[in-house]
Design an enzyme around this catalytic site. Structure first.
Site, PDB file in Angstrom:
ATOM      1  CE1 TYR A 155      -4.137   1.864   0.600  1.00  0.00           C
ATOM      2  CE2 TYR A 155      -2.910   3.017   2.307  1.00  0.00           C
ATOM      3  CZ  TYR A 155      -4.026   2.905   1.506  1.00  0.00           C
ATOM      4  OH  TYR A 155      -5.028   3.852   1.602  1.00  0.00           O
ATOM      5  CE  LYS A 159      -3.836   4.937  -1.343  1.00  0.00           C
ATOM      6  NZ  LYS A 159      -4.920   5.333  -2.271  1.00  0.00           N
TER       7      LYS A 159
END
Length: 254
Positions: A155, A159
């Site tokens: 993640y 991002k």
């Protein structure tokens, strides 16, 4: 109802719940035509019904951002229905949290596909309408996790990648009257953070309490906090703001 986005069309991916839903509502409340793409068909129907009952102009389609043809078709339908695609919010996201040594290939690829491939497909589809119109606002939803976060190697990487994507879009598309910016939420009370509490084996209230103890403004974030930041970037008056990442986290993030 406001009029800040009257005559504009906003496309929000993953707009059924949490942050995405609040962003869609904010645009609709400010007069925009709103298109929502989501994989959750049941939640999409509920969202469409509720927003239409409030008198909003809504288009919804069950589609996955990881499927290029589905995204291109949905974007085409949005353009045909409303006559423009002015604002794109790449919000669709998933988490597959685990420590690196326990993270599977699927955990990694699923997160990369939804956040990075998804944003790429949606942006490439939308920009063709924006460039012809010489106007556009692209807002990518990043996260403070882009700065690194335990149990989120996938993640965090995705991002951070979105932030690089944002800055490159700003450089390439600026001459077409298109800005590209990112909003990076800190701790926000959503279904996603509820699942984080479950994963680490504590109640949601305990997670909120632990998170608030580290937040300078001494409260947790709400989806509307992110919708406010997105609305700022999407505003016509924000045309000299591009390639920026705004951390909305109740304090500074480095």
């Amino acid at each position: 109802m406001g009029t800040a986005f009257e005559g504009r069309t906003a496309l929000v991916t993953g707009g059924c719940r949490g942050i995405g839903r609040k962003i869609a509502e904010r645009f609709a409340d400010e007069g925009a035509n709103v298109a929502i793409i989501d994989v959750n068909e049941e939640a999409l129907k509920t969202t469409e019904k509720e927003l239409k009952e409030q008198g909003y102009s809504i288009y919804t389609k069950t589609a996955s951002v990881t499927d290029r043809e589905q995204i291109e078709q949905a974007t085409k339908e949005v353009f045909e229905k409303f006559g423009s695609v002015d604002i794109l919010v790449n919000n669709a996201g998933v988490i597959r949290d685990n420590m690196l040594f326990k993270m599977t290939d699927e955990d990694w690829m699923t997160v990369m596909d939804v956040h990075l491939k998804g944003a790429f497909y949606a942006t490439r589809a939308a920009q063709q309408y924006m460039t012809k119109n010489n106007y556009g606002r692209i807002i990518n939803i990043s996260s403070t996790s882009a700065l690194g976060n335990r149990g989120q190697a996938n993640y965090s990487t995705a991002k951070a990648g979105l932030q690089g994507f944002t800055k490159t879009l700003a450089i390439e598309l600026g001459k077409f009257g298109i800005t590209a910016n990112a909003v990076a939420p800190g701790f926000i009370e959503t279904e996603m953070t509820k699942s984080t509490a479950e994963r680490i084996g504590i109640s949601f209230d305990e997670l909120i309490e632990a998170s608030v103890s580290k937040i300078p403004v001494n409260r947790s974030g709400k989806p509307e906090d992110i919708a406010n930041a997105v609305a700022f970037f999407a505003d016509e008056r924000s045309s000299f703001v591009s390639g920026q990442v705004l951390y909305v986290a109740g304090g500074p993030k480095n």
